[in-house]
Scaffold this motif. Structure first.
Motif, PDB file in Angstrom:
ATOM      1  N   THR A  82     -11.682  -1.783  -1.730  1.00  0.00           N
ATOM      2  CA  THR A  82     -12.610  -2.910  -1.539  1.00  0.00           C
ATOM      3  C   THR A  82     -12.510  -3.894  -2.697  1.00  0.00           C
ATOM      4  O   THR A  82     -12.368  -5.102  -2.478  1.00  0.00           O
ATOM      5  CB  THR A  82     -14.050  -2.392  -1.381  1.00  0.00           C
ATOM      6  N   PHE A 122     -17.145  12.269   3.294  1.00  0.00           N
ATOM      7  CA  PHE A 122     -16.097  11.879   2.357  1.00  0.00           C
ATOM      8  C   PHE A 122     -16.139  12.760   1.124  1.00  0.00           C
ATOM      9  O   PHE A 122     -17.211  13.057   0.613  1.00  0.00           O
ATOM     10  CB  PHE A 122     -16.321  10.444   1.869  1.00  0.00           C
ATOM     11  N   ASN A 133     -12.039  10.124  -1.573  1.00  0.00           N
ATOM     12  CA  ASN A 133     -12.138   9.080  -0.552  1.00  0.00           C
ATOM     13  C   ASN A 133     -13.116   7.978  -0.964  1.00  0.00           C
ATOM     14  O   ASN A 133     -12.891   6.806  -0.663  1.00  0.00           O
ATOM     15  CB  ASN A 133     -12.522   9.678   0.794  1.00  0.00           C
ATOM     16  N   TRP A 134     -14.201   8.357  -1.644  1.00  0.00           N
ATOM     17  CA  TRP A 134     -15.124   7.335  -2.145  1.00  0.00           C
ATOM     18  C   TRP A 134     -14.424   6.448  -3.167  1.00  0.00           C
ATOM     19  O   TRP A 134     -14.587   5.225  -3.162  1.00  0.00           O
ATOM     20  CB  TRP A 134     -16.370   7.970  -2.766  1.00  0.00           C
ATOM     21  N   LEU A 192      -7.231   1.062   3.642  1.00  0.00           N
ATOM     22  CA  LEU A 192      -7.724   2.444   3.611  1.00  0.00           C
ATOM     23  C   LEU A 192      -6.827   3.356   4.432  1.00  0.00           C
ATOM     24  O   LEU A 192      -6.439   4.441   3.988  1.00  0.00           O
ATOM     25  CB  LEU A 192      -9.159   2.521   4.142  1.00  0.00           C
ATOM     26  N   THR A 238     -11.230   5.871  -3.339  1.00  0.00           N
ATOM     27  CA  THR A 238     -10.268   5.039  -2.601  1.00  0.00           C
ATOM     28  C   THR A 238     -10.982   3.863  -1.945  1.00  0.00           C
ATOM     29  O   THR A 238     -10.504   2.731  -1.995  1.00  0.00           O
ATOM     30  CB  THR A 238      -9.513   5.874  -1.551  1.00  0.00           C
ATOM     31  N   PHE A 239     -12.134   4.130  -1.322  1.00  0.00           N
ATOM     32  CA  PHE A 239     -12.900   3.058  -0.673  1.00  0.00           C
ATOM     33  C   PHE A 239     -13.292   1.990  -1.695  1.00  0.00           C
ATOM     34  O   PHE A 239     -13.131   0.784  -1.456  1.00  0.00           O
ATOM     35  CB  PHE A 239     -14.141   3.628   0.016  1.00  0.00           C
ATOM     36  N   LYS A 240     -13.755   2.425  -2.855  1.00  0.00           N
ATOM     37  CA  LYS A 240     -14.156   1.473  -3.900  1.00  0.00           C
ATOM     38  C   LYS A 240     -12.947   0.673  -4.382  1.00  0.00           C
ATOM     39  O   LYS A 240     -13.000  -0.566  -4.463  1.00  0.00           O
ATOM     40  CB  LYS A 240     -14.786   2.222  -5.069  1.00  0.00           C
ATOM     41  N   PHE A 283      -8.422   8.342   7.197  1.00  0.00           N
ATOM     42  CA  PHE A 283      -9.515   7.397   7.429  1.00  0.00           C
ATOM     43  C   PHE A 283      -9.595   6.994   8.906  1.00  0.00           C
ATOM     44  O   PHE A 283     -10.660   6.626   9.379  1.00  0.00           O
ATOM     45  CB  PHE A 283      -9.389   6.159   6.526  1.00  0.00           C
ATOM     46  N   ILE A 300     -17.796  -2.875   8.395  1.00  0.00           N
ATOM     47  CA  ILE A 300     -17.592  -2.923   6.944  1.00  0.00           C
ATOM     48  C   ILE A 300     -17.893  -4.325   6.427  1.00  0.00           C
ATOM     49  O   ILE A 300     -18.632  -4.507   5.463  1.00  0.00           O
ATOM     50  CB  ILE A 300     -16.144  -2.499   6.580  1.00  0.00           C
ATOM     51  N   LEU A 309     -10.062  -2.076   5.804  1.00  0.00           N
ATOM     52  CA  LEU A 309      -9.816  -0.918   6.658  1.00  0.00           C
ATOM     53  C   LEU A 309      -8.321  -0.632   6.798  1.00  0.00           C
ATOM     54  O   LEU A 309      -7.897   0.528   6.772  1.00  0.00           O
ATOM     55  CB  LEU A 309     -10.474  -1.108   8.024  1.00  0.00           C
TER      56      LEU A 309
END
Length: 182
Positions: free
Chosen positions: A115, A103, A107-108, A31, A110-112, A38, A66, A28
Motif C-alpha cells: 500500500t 492474516f 501478510n500484514w 499483493l 506485505t499489505f502495508k 491473497f 480496498i 491488489l
C-alpha cells in the motif's frame, strides 16, 4: 505514532493523485503478484483456463473495497478524530474474522508495504518507485517525498494495528474452547 499536520496533508495530497490511478487495483494486483495466496483470502477464483485474474468480478469488487476504505479513511484525516478511522479499521478486522480472513504477520507487513509503495509511487523526484526504508538514514531529510512516505507508514501502521485488534477481539469473543479461552 501520531501524524503531524504536515504528514496528514502529505497523505491526503498523495491520495488524491493515487486514487485517480485506480490505486485499489494496483494494490491488489501487487499483493497477488507478491503472494498468490491473497487470491484465496479475497475470494478471487478463476478457472485454470482463464488466468486473467485482474479482470474477474471478484478482483474488481475487492480492489474497489480496498480503495473505498482507504478513501474514506484518508478523507477523514484531520477532519474527524483519528479514533473514527481506528473504529472503521477495527470493524473491518471483525469482519475479517467472520469471513475467515486470518492474516499472519507476514501478510500484514506485505499489505502495508504494498500500500505504501503503491500510493507513494509518484511522490519522489528520483526515478525509483520502490523505496526501501531500511536504507533511509535515521535522521530524515525534510523533503516532501520523505514526509509522504513517513506519513503513509504511520497511517498504515495504525490502521493495521486496529484491524488486527478487531480480529483478535472478535476471535476471543467467539472462543468456546476452555483451553484457549481468554
Amino acid at each position: 505514532m501520531e501524524l503531524s499536520s504536515d504528514e496528514m496533508q502529505a497523505v491526503r495530497d498523495s491520495w488524491k493523485r493515487a486514487k485517480e490511478r485506480e490505486i485499489g487495483k494496483h494494490i491488489l494486483q501487487a499483493l497477488i503478484e507478491r503472494k498468490p495466496q491473497f487470491k484465496d483470502y479475497f475470494g478471487i477464483h478463476v478457472d485454470e483456463k482463464s488466468d486473467d485474474v485482474f479482470s474477474c468480478r471478484e478482483f474488481q469488487l475487492q480492489s474497489h473495497r480496498i480503495q473505498n476504505f482507504l478513501d474514506t479513511a484518508v478523507s477523514s484525516l484531520g477532519f474527524c478524530p483519528i479514533g473514527n478511522i481506528h473504529q472503521m479499521a477495527y470493524r473491518i478486522g471483525q469482519i475479517h474474522f467472520y469471513r475467515g480472513v486470518n492474516f499472519g504477520a507476514d501478510n500484514w507487513l506485505t499489505f502495508k508495504k504494498v500500500t505504501v509503495e503503491s500510493v507513494t509511487n509518484d511522490c519522489g523526484s528520483s526515478g525509483s518507485s520502490v523505496i526501501d526504508l531500511k536504507s533511509v538514514p535515521s535522521i530524515f531529510p525534510s523533503n516532501s517525498s520523505t514526509v509522504v512516505i513517513i506519513g503513509w507508514e504511520k497511517f498504515m501502521s495504525s490502521v493495521i494495528r486496529e484491524m488486527k485488534r478487531g480480529f483478535l477481539d472478535e476471535a476471543r469473543r467467539n472462543c468456546h474452547d476452555e483451553e484457549t479461552r481468554f
